[in-house]
Design a protein around this motif. Sequence first.
Motif, PDB file in Angstrom:
ATOM      1  N   VAL A  75      34.499   8.989  10.137  1.00  0.00           N
ATOM      2  CA  VAL A  75      35.337   7.822   9.832  1.00  0.00           C
ATOM      3  C   VAL A  75      36.059   7.361  11.095  1.00  0.00           C
ATOM      4  CG1 VAL A  75      37.347   7.023   8.518  1.00  0.00           C
ATOM      5  CG2 VAL A  75      35.615   8.456   7.399  1.00  0.00           C
ATOM      6  N   MET A  76      36.579   8.332  11.866  1.00  0.00           N
ATOM      7  CA  MET A  76      37.320   7.966  13.075  1.00  0.00           C
ATOM      8  C   MET A  76      36.415   7.321  14.115  1.00  0.00           C
ATOM      9  SD  MET A  76      40.492   8.060  13.269  1.00  0.00           S
ATOM     10  CE  MET A  76      40.743   7.978  15.041  1.00  0.00           C
ATOM     11  N   ASP A  77      35.191   7.830  14.222  1.00  0.00           N
ATOM     12  CA  ASP A  77      34.269   7.206  15.172  1.00  0.00           C
ATOM     13  C   ASP A  77      34.056   5.741  14.799  1.00  0.00           C
ATOM     14  OD1 ASP A  77      34.042   9.463  16.673  1.00  0.00           O
ATOM     15  OD2 ASP A  77      32.156  10.135  15.781  1.00  0.00           O
ATOM     16  N   ASP A  78      33.900   5.492  13.497  1.00  0.00           N
ATOM     17  CA  ASP A  78      33.775   4.108  13.017  1.00  0.00           C
ATOM     18  C   ASP A  78      35.018   3.299  13.372  1.00  0.00           C
ATOM     19  OD1 ASP A  78      31.370   4.695  11.929  1.00  0.00           O
ATOM     20  OD2 ASP A  78      32.018   4.656   9.821  1.00  0.00           O
ATOM     21  N   ALA A  79      36.174   3.909  13.122  1.00  0.00           N
ATOM     22  CA  ALA A  79      37.434   3.194  13.346  1.00  0.00           C
ATOM     23  C   ALA A  79      37.582   2.810  14.812  1.00  0.00           C
ATOM     24  CB  ALA A  79      38.613   4.060  12.897  1.00  0.00           C
ATOM     25  N   MET A  80      37.278   3.768  15.693  1.00  0.00           N
ATOM     26  CA  MET A  80      37.428   3.499  17.119  1.00  0.00           C
ATOM     27  C   MET A  80      36.439   2.416  17.546  1.00  0.00           C
ATOM     28  SD  MET A  80      39.982   5.351  17.710  1.00  0.00           S
ATOM     29  CE  MET A  80      40.588   6.409  19.011  1.00  0.00           C
ATOM     30  N   VAL A 116      43.578   4.809   9.630  1.00  0.00           N
ATOM     31  CA  VAL A 116      43.325   4.234  10.962  1.00  0.00           C
ATOM     32  C   VAL A 116      42.181   3.229  10.878  1.00  0.00           C
ATOM     33  CG1 VAL A 116      42.567   4.738  13.318  1.00  0.00           C
ATOM     34  CG2 VAL A 116      44.197   6.260  12.188  1.00  0.00           C
ATOM     35  N   GLU A 117      41.144   3.585  10.145  1.00  0.00           N
ATOM     36  CA  GLU A 117      40.000   2.689  10.036  1.00  0.00           C
ATOM     37  C   GLU A 117      40.417   1.380   9.346  1.00  0.00           C
ATOM     38  OE1 GLU A 117      36.716   3.783   7.484  1.00  0.00           O
ATOM     39  OE2 GLU A 117      35.266   2.892   8.873  1.00  0.00           O
ATOM     40  N   LYS A 141      35.328   0.039  15.629  1.00  0.00           N
ATOM     41  CA  LYS A 141      35.844  -1.237  15.120  1.00  0.00           C
ATOM     42  C   LYS A 141      36.931  -1.784  16.038  1.00  0.00           C
ATOM     43  CE  LYS A 141      34.900  -0.913  10.152  1.00  0.00           C
ATOM     44  NZ  LYS A 141      34.361   0.455   9.988  1.00  0.00           N
ATOM     45  N   GLN A 142      37.791  -0.879  16.512  1.00  0.00           N
ATOM     46  CA  GLN A 142      38.872  -1.328  17.397  1.00  0.00           C
ATOM     47  C   GLN A 142      38.306  -1.894  18.693  1.00  0.00           C
ATOM     48  OE1 GLN A 142      42.243   1.164  18.058  1.00  0.00           O
ATOM     49  NE2 GLN A 142      43.008   0.447  16.095  1.00  0.00           N
ATOM     50  N   ALA A 198      42.471  -0.727  11.664  1.00  0.00           N
ATOM     51  CA  ALA A 198      41.669  -1.309  12.745  1.00  0.00           C
ATOM     52  C   ALA A 198      40.897  -2.519  12.229  1.00  0.00           C
ATOM     53  CB  ALA A 198      40.701  -0.260  13.299  1.00  0.00           C
ATOM     54  N   ALA A 217      42.424   9.346   8.830  1.00  0.00           N
ATOM     55  CA  ALA A 217      41.275   8.619   9.376  1.00  0.00           C
ATOM     56  C   ALA A 217      40.991   7.355   8.561  1.00  0.00           C
ATOM     57  CB  ALA A 217      40.045   9.531   9.402  1.00  0.00           C
TER      58      ALA A 217
END
Lengths: 436, 436
Positions: A423-428, B195-196, A430-431, B199, B192
Motif C-alpha cells: 500500500v505504501m509503495d502505491d502511496a509513494m 497515507v495512500e 501516487k505522491q 496522497a 498506510a
Amino acid sequence: MATTQLEYARQGIITDKMKEAALAEGVSPEFIREGIAAGTIIICHNIKHGNGRPLAVGKGLRTKVNANIGTSADDTDITKELEKARVAVRHGADAIMDLSTGGPVDEIRRAIIAETNACIGSVPLYQAALDAVRTKKKAIVDMTVDDIFEGIIKHAEDGVDFITVHCGVTRSTVERMKNEGRLMDVVSRGGAFTVEWMAYNNCENPLFEHFDRLLEITKAYDMTLSLGDGFRPGCLADATDRAQIHELIILGELTQRAQAAGVQVMIEGPGHVPLNQIEANILLQKRLCHGAPFYVLGPLVTDIAPGYDHITCAIGGAIAASAGADFLCYVTPSEHLRLPSVEDVREGVIASRIAAHAADIAKGVKGAMEKDIAMAKCRKKLDWEGQFNLSLDPEKAQRLRAESGVAEHGACTMCGEFCAYKVMDDAMEKQRAAGH
Amino acid sequence: MATTQLEYARQGIITDKMKEAALAEGVSPEFIREGIAAGTIIICHNIKHGNGRPLAVGKGLRTKVNANIGTSADDTDITKELEKARVAVRHGADAIMDLSTGGPVDEIRRAIIAETNACIGSVPLYQAALDAVRTKKKAIVDMTVDDIFEGIIKHAEDGVDFITVHCGVTRSTVERMKNEGRLMDVVSRGGAFTVEWMAYNNCENPLFEHFDRLLEITKAYDMTLSLGDGFRPGCLADATDRAQIHELIILGELTQRAQAAGVQVMIEGPGHVPLNQIEANILLQKRLCHGAPFYVLGPLVTDIAPGYDHITCAIGGAIAASAGADFLCYVTPSEHLRLPSVEDVREGVIASRIAAHAADIAKGVKGAMEKDIAMAKCRKKLDWEGQFNLSLDPEKAQRLRAESGVAEHGACTMCGEFCAYKVMDDAMEKQRAAGH
C-alpha cells in the motif's frame, strides 16, 4: 616462559589464537591482546583441545551463548546427547557445557568434545562426586580433597576449555546465607555438593583453601577458570542477597589472585533475578571483579513460567548482556521440569541467541545492527529468500510461511493484498505522480 | 449528564464499573477513580458491550495483554478465529482485537464479541477500506469521509470497547518522514491506508481534521480512543525517528482535547525498537501525553528472528512495561510470515503474559511477587502439583514432566538423586545434627 594467553598478552605478544579470535570478531588482534592483558577478555581454549576453536569472550566482543547438555541417572542415552551437541552448534551455540551425571561420564565427555569444534566447559566436581558414589560406593561427603583435584586434572587432560569451580562457597558465605535465611537455599548443584561436604567434614571448601593448587593445574593447560556462583538465587525472592553478594566479593578477590598467576578467569552469575535488579547485578560484578567477563545463567525474570523458561531467560539475558554481561548460558523450555530434549536444546539456543543479538545491537557491537538493516531491506521488497537467509532460524521461518500457502500477491497471509508495504509503495508512487 | 467513566470520575462519582475493576485489580475504587480523573487510568468498556467486563488499564495496575486475531483474504475461516479468541482468553489475554479483513467481517466481529467476555478492540478504518474495495468495487482511496465515520459508528454500535484511529498521520508527519527517509516507510496497515488516501485525494487526514466528530461518536458509547501510531517503526533502524516522535507530540495534543471532551484515551506505541531505546520511548510517551496509558505492540528488539517474534516481543515488552507501559499487544511466532495459527496465538499470549508479569514484579504491582514466592516454596518442597497450579501454563508444565517419566526420587530427570534441593536438605540436616 609463557603458557597462557594472559601471559602472552601481558608480554605484548599477539598469538595465533588472538589472531584467529580477532578475525572471528571483526576486531584487531591488538584489541584482543589489550583486553586479555587487562583481564576483560579471555580466550577459552585448553592447549589440549586439538579440535577446538579458540573462543574470545569479553568486553567489546559479540555476546556468546552456551548450551548445557549431558546425561543424568534417569537418562543416560549418549547418542541423544551427541545429537544435542550438534543441534546446539548448528543453531549457533558458541560453547557447550557437558554436565553429565549419568552413565559412563568419561566416555560421554570425550565423545562430546570430539563431536564438534565448539568451546567446551564442565563442572569437574560432579566427576569426583560420581566417582565417590558410583565407583567407590560411598557418599558425596566421602570425596577426598585429592579426588576433587584429580577430577579437575582428568577434565583438563581431556581438553575442557573452561571449568566451573565453586570457590566462593566458603564457611563465611554459608554462614551469611543461614543468618539471613533464604526461600531456596543453594540451588547450584556443585554449590550444594560443596556445602554438604563442608558440613559433614566440618572443613573449609578445598577449592577455596587450596586455590593455588587449582591455579597451578589450570595454568598448565591454559584452562579458563569459570568461578561459579554457588549462591546464585534459585528464585526471585532470594536474588541479590547478602550471601550472593558476599560470594561475588570473594570471587573478585580470587579473580585478582588468578590473574596475578597468569590464569584466565570469568565469573558466573545468576540465576533468578527480578528485572529491575539485573542492571545492578551486572554493575556489581564488573566493579567487584575489575571487569572480568561475566557469564550468566539467565537471569530468569519470573519463577512462574515452567515450560517457557527459555523465554524468561531470553528476557533477563537480553537485559543482562545489554548492561555488560558477556556470555549467556541458555535455559531450555524443560528447565525445572526434566532433562531437555533435542528440540528443547534448539529452542533454548535460538532464544538465547536472540537475547545476545538484541544486546549486541544495544551495546553497539560491530556488525550487529547491519544484519537487522539488511533484513529490513529484504522485508520492504518482500524478498522472501533474502529474509530467510538472514533469519536466525531459516528453516523455521521458511516452514511457517510455506505451511500457510504462498499466495500470488507476494505478501503474506496476514494482510494479503492489504500489505502495508505494498500500500505504501502505491502511496509513494501516487505522491510522486502528483508531483508532491 | 455524565456518559463516560472519565466524566463520572471527575465529578467524584465511583461507578459500578470502577468498583468491578478495583476488585479485579486488588486496589480501592477510589484509586481507580483518581487515576481515571487524572487520565492515567482508563476503563475500556463500551456501554453497548453487554457481555463484556470493564477492563482497567493504566498506572499502578497490572499490565494487560491483548491478542490480535481476525481473518484475512487468504484465510477467512471464522471457526478458527473463534477458537483463537477462546484460546487467547483461556491463556490469560485481557483483550482481543479483531483485525479481520477477509470474509464477512461484520459477522465475524459480532461472533468474536459474543464468544468471550474479553475487552474488544478494532481498527474501523479497515471496515471502510473493505467496504470501498469489496462492496463498492472501488479502491481504498475512494473511501469518503462519511464512509470512514460510518465504519466507526458500526463498530461502536456492535460494542467494541476501544478503537485504533491513526489521527497522528498528518501532512506534517508524512512530510517529516519523507524528508528524513526511512528504510521501511509506514508499516502500520491503517497508517498506510491513510497515507495512500491522503496522497490520492490531496487532503488532510479526516480523522485528524474532523477529530471533534470522532470525539462526539466515541463519547456517546464511552468507547476508548486508542490513538494509533501510524509511524511506528517497522524495523530497528527506523525507531525513534522524527516522524515517530512528531506523531507522538500530535497524539499528546489530541489526548488533551479528547480528555477535555470527557473521552477516555490511550496511546499506541512501537513496534521495532533497539533494546537501549525502549526506556526513552516510554518516558517520551508518558511526558508528551501527560501520563495517558501506553499500549505497545512489542517492541521487538531485533528484526532477524522471524518464527520467534513472540520472544523478541517478550523481551521488548518486559522492558517497556517495567519502564511504565501499561498494555502489551502480543506478537506471535508467525509475525512477518503468515496469519497466526491457533497454536501461535497460545504461544504469543503466554510470552506476553510472561513479559507483563516480569514487569509487574519490577514495578511493584500488588500481588505480583507473591506468586513467585509461592512457586519458590513449592519448588523447594518438590511439590509438583503446587508448581503446576501456580504455572502460567499448567498443562504444558505437566506434559513436559510427564513425558520424561516421573522417577521415584521425586525430583526431575535433570539431576535425579543429585537434585540440589535434596542435597541441600541433607546438608542442612547434617549441620543441625553436628550442632553448628
